[in-house]
Design a protein around this motif. Sequence first.
Motif, PDB file in Angstrom:
ATOM      1  N   PHE A 197       0.830  -1.210   0.000  1.00 33.29           N
ATOM      2  CA  PHE A 197       0.000   0.000   0.000  1.00 33.29           C
ATOM      3  C   PHE A 197       0.862   1.257   0.000  1.00 33.29           C
ATOM      4  O   PHE A 197       0.716   2.139  -0.859  1.00 33.29           O
ATOM      5  CB  PHE A 197      -0.907  -0.036   1.238  1.00 33.29           C
ATOM      6  N   LEU A 221       1.691   4.131  -3.209  1.00 29.95           N
ATOM      7  CA  LEU A 221       1.348   5.546  -3.061  1.00 29.95           C
ATOM      8  C   LEU A 221       2.588   6.434  -3.005  1.00 29.95           C
ATOM      9  O   LEU A 221       2.604   7.517  -3.608  1.00 29.95           O
ATOM     10  CB  LEU A 221       0.500   5.738  -1.810  1.00 29.95           C
ATOM     11  N   LYS A 275      -1.622   5.199  -8.273  1.00 32.62           N
ATOM     12  CA  LYS A 275      -2.921   4.963  -7.644  1.00 32.62           C
ATOM     13  C   LYS A 275      -3.041   3.472  -7.312  1.00 32.62           C
ATOM     14  O   LYS A 275      -2.492   2.633  -8.007  1.00 32.62           O
ATOM     15  CB  LYS A 275      -4.050   5.374  -8.584  1.00 32.62           C
ATOM     16  N   ILE A 276      -3.784   3.170  -6.261  1.00 35.16           N
ATOM     17  CA  ILE A 276      -3.935   1.782  -5.831  1.00 35.16           C
ATOM     18  C   ILE A 276      -5.395   1.364  -5.821  1.00 35.16           C
ATOM     19  O   ILE A 276      -6.263   2.128  -5.391  1.00 35.16           O
ATOM     20  CB  ILE A 276      -3.311   1.556  -4.433  1.00 35.16           C
ATOM     21  N   SER A 301      -8.267   0.018   5.529  1.00 24.00           N
ATOM     22  CA  SER A 301      -9.188   1.019   4.972  1.00 24.00           C
ATOM     23  C   SER A 301      -9.376   2.187   5.936  1.00 24.00           C
ATOM     24  O   SER A 301      -9.553   3.337   5.519  1.00 24.00           O
ATOM     25  CB  SER A 301     -10.534   0.368   4.637  1.00 24.00           C
ATOM     26  N   ALA A 358      -6.368   4.332   5.666  1.00 20.52           N
ATOM     27  CA  ALA A 358      -6.471   5.087   4.417  1.00 20.52           C
ATOM     28  C   ALA A 358      -7.358   6.315   4.606  1.00 20.52           C
ATOM     29  O   ALA A 358      -7.072   7.394   4.060  1.00 20.52           O
ATOM     30  CB  ALA A 358      -7.013   4.195   3.309  1.00 20.52           C
ATOM     31  N   PHE A 385      -5.030  12.444  -1.706  1.00 15.98           N
ATOM     32  CA  PHE A 385      -4.933  10.989  -1.770  1.00 15.98           C
ATOM     33  C   PHE A 385      -6.282  10.340  -2.096  1.00 15.98           C
ATOM     34  O   PHE A 385      -6.325   9.157  -2.446  1.00 15.98           O
ATOM     35  CB  PHE A 385      -4.400  10.419  -0.449  1.00 15.98           C
ATOM     36  N   TYR A 412      -6.460   8.672  -5.257  1.00 17.63           N
ATOM     37  CA  TYR A 412      -5.396   7.693  -5.469  1.00 17.63           C
ATOM     38  C   TYR A 412      -5.683   6.353  -4.795  1.00 17.63           C
ATOM     39  O   TYR A 412      -4.993   5.374  -5.062  1.00 17.63           O
ATOM     40  CB  TYR A 412      -4.066   8.233  -4.915  1.00 17.63           C
ATOM     41  N   ILE A 413      -6.672   6.310  -3.911  1.00 18.81           N
ATOM     42  CA  ILE A 413      -6.910   5.110  -3.101  1.00 18.81           C
ATOM     43  C   ILE A 413      -8.326   4.590  -3.297  1.00 18.81           C
ATOM     44  O   ILE A 413      -9.294   5.338  -3.159  1.00 18.81           O
ATOM     45  CB  ILE A 413      -6.705   5.405  -1.596  1.00 18.81           C
ATOM     46  N   SER A 414      -8.431   3.314  -3.611  1.00 18.30           N
ATOM     47  CA  SER A 414      -9.753   2.676  -3.662  1.00 18.30           C
ATOM     48  C   SER A 414      -9.630   1.230  -3.216  1.00 18.30           C
ATOM     49  O   SER A 414      -8.573   0.602  -3.352  1.00 18.30           O
ATOM     50  CB  SER A 414     -10.361   2.758  -5.064  1.00 18.30           C
TER      51      SER A 414
END
Length: 353
Positions: free
Chosen positions: A109, A113, A118-119, A132, A135, A145, A148-150
């Motif tokens: 993770f 980043l 993007k992840i 999560s 995050a 961010f 960039y985060i899902s």
Amino acid sequence: MLLNDRIHAFSELGNFLKQFKTTGNEKINTVLKNDDFFEGMDNKIMSAHHYNGWFTVENVLFSIQQWADILTKEKLHNWVSVYNLEHNNPKTIAVIMAGNIPLVGFHDFISVLLSGHKIIAKQSSNDDQLLSYLASYLVAIEPRFAEYISFTKERLTDFNAVIATGSNNTARYFDYYFGKVPNIIRQNRNSVAILTGKETESQLTSLGEDIFRYYGLGCRSVSKLMIPEGYDFDKFFKALYPYNDIINGAKYANNYDYNKAVYLMSNYKLLENGFLMLKEDESYASPIATLFYETYNSKSELTEKLELDKDKIQCIISDNIIENSVNFGETQCPKLSDYADGIDIIKFLSKIS
């Protein structure tokens, strides 16, 4: 978002995590966004144990402490400073995470980043409570961010590269489906401790941390001993006695009883002390509550075998018997640059275009 911005956000996450310790949680008023997240994090720690009985509160907090110790600006900068990560063309990296120990996917993770990509994270149901939430804290500190985060539980689509961790069986599946894109596909690995018979009691007790932390479920957990012919296990068992209360955990005790019954019915020769069994076996992946062991006659013979089997081994623990081996008691405290399977993930990510 510049690299320094990303490092700053993760260092603030490190400050947040420093409040959660095995010795007791302590709220620090200077931590950013603390009123919004402190109580929720405490609840998530309990939820992680509720959803996965192997994730004791102590082990969850131990994992959090390890990350808190290394998420500092200095350590993060030193880690990534040798790479060129100031590109302006972020790609989408799909990450399929294991669930064997708490926050096992966090290194992937942070690597994605910090590399500027993007992840899309697909977590194991065994470890889907903590990351999560962390995050969410990261986004609260650095709102950029958010894009960039899902996280997903669905089939992965629309990605440019894949990092997937699983068993030897799932690795074949991963290779079939993701073989056409840049990928890192990890399989089963285990860790080995080399003993000579000259180790101190303190060293052997420290080895207990490598054996019993996370109930031995991590790839960095010692699952096998390499010992000289005629090794005396009495000293070994005595040094491990401080860990005897592990048998009070119901899941561990059930595995101990089951595996012992299987071994005895199969007439295998065992050594055991009431909470750990030792079985002579050439394999590396031993069952819970069991250590395999194998004898060696010379250092050259040992070195040759370990080299032949290097794709099965995550860490080698010894008192400097083998080059680049890990010290006793330190397998569960990896540095940021201690890459799983020895694959430099930052180098891999820096070349995704």
